[in-house]
Design an enzyme around this catalytic site. Sequence first.
Site, PDB file in Angstrom:
ATOM      1  N   GLU A 102       0.827  -1.205   0.000  1.00 24.62           N
ATOM      2  CA  GLU A 102       0.000   0.000   0.000  1.00 24.62           C
ATOM      3  C   GLU A 102       0.858   1.249   0.000  1.00 24.62           C
ATOM      4  O   GLU A 102       1.965   1.240   0.543  1.00 24.62           O
ATOM      5  CB  GLU A 102      -0.820   0.059   1.300  1.00 24.62           C
ATOM      6  CG  GLU A 102      -1.848  -0.996   1.424  1.00 24.62           C
ATOM      7  CD  GLU A 102      -2.411  -1.061   2.833  1.00 24.62           C
ATOM      8  OE1 GLU A 102      -2.577  -0.003   3.471  1.00 24.62           O
ATOM      9  OE2 GLU A 102      -2.688  -2.171   3.282  1.00 24.62           O
ATOM     10  N   CYS A 120       3.181   8.341   1.812  1.00 25.22           N
ATOM     11  CA  CYS A 120       3.620   7.325   2.773  1.00 25.22           C
ATOM     12  C   CYS A 120       3.870   6.029   2.007  1.00 25.22           C
ATOM     13  O   CYS A 120       2.996   5.561   1.281  1.00 25.22           O
ATOM     14  CB  CYS A 120       2.514   7.130   3.824  1.00 25.22           C
ATOM     15  SG  CYS A 120       2.879   5.801   4.986  1.00 25.22           S
ATOM     16  N   CYS A 138       5.652  -7.773   7.450  1.00 28.04           N
ATOM     17  CA  CYS A 138       6.626  -7.262   8.409  1.00 28.04           C
ATOM     18  C   CYS A 138       6.931  -8.359   9.430  1.00 28.04           C
ATOM     19  O   CYS A 138       6.042  -9.120   9.812  1.00 28.04           O
ATOM     20  CB  CYS A 138       6.049  -6.038   9.127  1.00 28.04           C
ATOM     21  SG  CYS A 138       7.198  -5.247  10.268  1.00 28.04           S
ATOM     22  N   CYS A 153       4.593  -6.191  16.017  1.00 24.59           N
ATOM     23  CA  CYS A 153       3.968  -5.273  16.990  1.00 24.59           C
ATOM     24  C   CYS A 153       2.489  -5.664  17.129  1.00 24.59           C
ATOM     25  O   CYS A 153       1.796  -5.839  16.123  1.00 24.59           O
ATOM     26  CB  CYS A 153       4.116  -3.825  16.521  1.00 24.59           C
ATOM     27  SG  CYS A 153       5.841  -3.347  16.321  1.00 24.59           S
ATOM     28  N   CYS A 165      -0.563  -3.883  15.247  1.00 29.28           N
ATOM     29  CA  CYS A 165      -0.339  -3.462  13.854  1.00 29.28           C
ATOM     30  C   CYS A 165      -0.853  -4.500  12.856  1.00 29.28           C
ATOM     31  O   CYS A 165      -0.570  -5.692  12.986  1.00 29.28           O
ATOM     32  CB  CYS A 165       1.159  -3.219  13.645  1.00 29.28           C
ATOM     33  SG  CYS A 165       1.555  -2.657  11.985  1.00 29.28           S
ATOM     34  N   SER A 188      10.606   5.908   9.565  1.00 30.53           N
ATOM     35  CA  SER A 188      10.087   5.430  10.855  1.00 30.53           C
ATOM     36  C   SER A 188      10.574   4.009  11.110  1.00 30.53           C
ATOM     37  O   SER A 188      10.465   3.142  10.237  1.00 30.53           O
ATOM     38  CB  SER A 188       8.560   5.462  10.822  1.00 30.53           C
ATOM     39  OG  SER A 188       8.025   4.931  12.009  1.00 30.53           O
ATOM     40  N   SER A 247       9.555   4.298  16.800  1.00 34.73           N
ATOM     41  CA  SER A 247       8.277   3.876  17.383  1.00 34.73           C
ATOM     42  C   SER A 247       8.515   3.351  18.796  1.00 34.73           C
ATOM     43  O   SER A 247       8.683   2.152  19.004  1.00 34.73           O
ATOM     44  CB  SER A 247       7.652   2.790  16.503  1.00 34.73           C
ATOM     45  OG  SER A 247       7.364   3.321  15.241  1.00 34.73           O
ATOM     46  N   LEU A 248       8.508   4.243  19.760  1.00 36.89           N
ATOM     47  CA  LEU A 248       8.841   3.849  21.138  1.00 36.89           C
ATOM     48  C   LEU A 248       7.646   3.149  21.795  1.00 36.89           C
ATOM     49  O   LEU A 248       7.770   2.049  22.319  1.00 36.89           O
ATOM     50  CB  LEU A 248       9.260   5.095  21.928  1.00 36.89           C
ATOM     51  CG  LEU A 248      10.005   4.837  23.229  1.00 36.89           C
ATOM     52  CD1 LEU A 248      11.279   4.041  23.011  1.00 36.89           C
ATOM     53  CD2 LEU A 248      10.319   6.155  23.937  1.00 36.89           C
ATOM     54  N   HIS A 249       6.520   3.807  21.828  1.00 36.01           N
ATOM     55  CA  HIS A 249       5.232   3.221  22.246  1.00 36.01           C
ATOM     56  C   HIS A 249       5.107   2.817  23.709  1.00 36.01           C
ATOM     57  O   HIS A 249       4.031   2.397  24.148  1.00 36.01           O
ATOM     58  CB  HIS A 249       4.846   2.027  21.368  1.00 36.01           C
ATOM     59  CG  HIS A 249       4.734   2.336  19.906  1.00 36.01           C
ATOM     60  ND1 HIS A 249       4.420   3.580  19.415  1.00 36.01           N
ATOM     61  CD2 HIS A 249       4.907   1.532  18.801  1.00 36.01           C
ATOM     62  CE1 HIS A 249       4.399   3.529  18.082  1.00 36.01           C
ATOM     63  NE2 HIS A 249       4.696   2.317  17.691  1.00 36.01           N
ATOM     64  N   ASN A 290      -5.303   3.446  15.635  1.00 35.98           N
ATOM     65  CA  ASN A 290      -6.372   3.047  14.719  1.00 35.98           C
ATOM     66  C   ASN A 290      -6.789   1.664  15.169  1.00 35.98           C
ATOM     67  O   ASN A 290      -5.944   0.774  15.267  1.00 35.98           O
ATOM     68  CB  ASN A 290      -5.832   2.908  13.289  1.00 35.98           C
ATOM     69  CG  ASN A 290      -5.649   4.237  12.618  1.00 35.98           C
ATOM     70  OD1 ASN A 290      -6.509   5.097  12.673  1.00 35.98           O
ATOM     71  ND2 ASN A 290      -4.502   4.401  11.993  1.00 35.98           N
ATOM     72  N   CYS A 341      -2.741   1.174   9.078  1.00 36.18           N
ATOM     73  CA  CYS A 341      -1.658   0.842   8.165  1.00 36.18           C
ATOM     74  C   CYS A 341      -1.623  -0.668   7.908  1.00 36.18           C
ATOM     75  O   CYS A 341      -1.615  -1.457   8.839  1.00 36.18           O
ATOM     76  CB  CYS A 341      -0.371   1.311   8.838  1.00 36.18           C
ATOM     77  SG  CYS A 341       1.101   0.686   8.132  1.00 36.18           S
TER      78      CYS A 341
HETATM   79  N1  SAH Z   1       8.079  -0.513  11.069  1.00 37.49           N
HETATM   80  C1  SAH Z   1       8.157   0.903  11.184  1.00 37.49           C
HETATM   81  C2  SAH Z   1       7.319   1.677  10.197  1.00 37.49           C
HETATM   82  C3  SAH Z   1       5.947   1.214   9.845  1.00 37.49           C
HETATM   83  S1  SAH Z   1       4.621   1.535  10.934  1.00 37.49           S
HETATM   84  C4  SAH Z   1       7.873   1.338  12.610  1.00 37.49           C
HETATM   85  O1  SAH Z   1       7.620   0.479  13.443  1.00 37.49           O
HETATM   86  O2  SAH Z   1       7.973   2.524  12.894  1.00 37.49           O
HETATM   87  C5  SAH Z   1       4.489   3.278  11.085  1.00 37.49           C
HETATM   88  C6  SAH Z   1       3.911   3.731  12.407  1.00 37.49           C
HETATM   89  O3  SAH Z   1       2.520   3.354  12.513  1.00 37.49           O
HETATM   90  C7  SAH Z   1       4.612   3.090  13.603  1.00 37.49           C
HETATM   91  O4  SAH Z   1       4.804   4.036  14.617  1.00 37.49           O
HETATM   92  C8  SAH Z   1       3.613   2.038  14.019  1.00 37.49           C
HETATM   93  O5  SAH Z   1       3.821   1.611  15.324  1.00 37.49           O
HETATM   94  C9  SAH Z   1       2.304   2.759  13.787  1.00 37.49           C
HETATM   95  N2  SAH Z   1       1.129   1.886  13.783  1.00 37.49           N
HETATM   96  C10 SAH Z   1       1.051   0.593  13.454  1.00 37.49           C
HETATM   97  N3  SAH Z   1      -0.199   0.114  13.632  1.00 37.49           N
HETATM   98  C11 SAH Z   1      -0.939   1.153  14.075  1.00 37.49           C
HETATM   99  C12 SAH Z   1      -2.303   1.311  14.457  1.00 37.49           C
HETATM  100  N4  SAH Z   1      -3.155   0.294  14.430  1.00 37.49           N
HETATM  101  N5  SAH Z   1      -2.692   2.527  14.883  1.00 37.49           N
HETATM  102  C13 SAH Z   1      -1.834   3.575  14.911  1.00 37.49           C
HETATM  103  N6  SAH Z   1      -0.540   3.488  14.573  1.00 37.49           N
HETATM  104  C14 SAH Z   1      -0.084   2.293  14.161  1.00 37.49           C
END
Ligand code: SAH
Length: 368
Positions: free
Chosen positions: A108, A121, A128, A132, A135, A209, A232-234, A308, A351
């Site tokens: 995408e 984007c 992947c 995570c 995701c 990212s 992406s610390l989270h 999301n 995403c």
């Molecule tokens: N692998 C990379 C880039 C792809 S994801 C990374 O981890 O950064 C891009 C961003 O979208 C990341 O911060 C990821 O954690 C976030 N992301 C993934 N799923 C998501 C969701 N359901 N809602 C919001 N952000 C999300």
Amino acid sequence: MLPSENEIPQTSASEVALLPLITDLTRDQLAQWCIDHESSSYRADQIRRWIFTKRVNDFDAMHDISKKFRDLLKENFRLFSTRIVKHQTSKDRTEKLLLALHDGHHVECVLMREPKRNTVCISTQVGCAMGCVFCASGLLGLTRNLTMGEILEQILRLDRIIGEEERVSNIVVMGIGEPLANLSALIPALDTLNHKGGMGIGARKITVSTVGLPVKIRELADVNKSYILAVSLHAPNDTLRDQIVPTNNKIGIQKILDATDYYYVTTGRRVTFEYILLAGVNDSPAHAHELACLLKHRNAHVNLIPANGVEETGYKTPTTEDVDRFFMTLAKGGVNVTVRKRKGDDIDAACGQLRLNREKEKDLVQIQ
Ligand code: SAH
């Protein structure tokens, strides 16, 4: 008038694998090919101009190149390798493409419009491996890396859909995949986007990212182009991060912060930390306090991303009040913080969702 995407050559699945993709060659490789075929390196610059700035859709449109040489190009290369399978446009004019690759896999890419910029984007992998938990991109695991040309083609496709007076001004590498796990294709792709003979997009308008791979962050720093790095610390501690970002188990937050410090020192570019807000998981005031302690002495920027919802993962987005409270706690704690704007809500979902839905439609997979 620019052609609609339906008029852009749509290579059929059986055709596409036959010839090499011209955008898989770097500028120097294409220059060498031209020299090997009784031309000059200047010819390579002409060809690249047609592809990256003049938006041609076939080799015959490259008017300042002789018919003989254009025929040679046609015999040896393919200009595009993807097919647009789905094109969605949202109310806010965000456009999302689902592209079929030559081997039938899908990725995408998205175009987000704002008054003064058009951001694309892009994806870097099919699927992947990072896993995570919130995701959609990783639910089916990793299939393969994209090539440099496949990464670039996402921008070329969207650049040909955008209005005639508009241009792609910003790139975010935030689509499907972990970009730093595909650095060998990513770095030359970014180079082409950045280079004047390519798309000519400034390094400070290109964001990469990453889930946070310290060795690769240092490698990207050493390229020293000042791309914006977003990590992406989270989560503010390893116990929580281990649960939602599985790669953290073997790495740990401290090594990531050391690598981002190195990135800052080497490139002079302030690092962004992305923080997805998952309702009831990582969005309490205590988490915000802990995050502020971790980052307040760093020249860092935090971008909060209200999650999301992805049906298959069960994670939910917090209330606006909870997002505001988290934001204020960080701001009062001395952290530079913003909340990510949502774009294309009516078409987007999360995403990787479009590809996931496509795979489910095809009935290729069973999601538990
Ligand atoms: N692998 C990379 C880039 C792809 S994801 C990374 O981890 O950064 C891009 C961003 O979208 C990341 O911060 C990821 O954690 C976030 N992301 C993934 N799923 C998501 C969701 N359901 N809602 C919001 N952000 C999300």
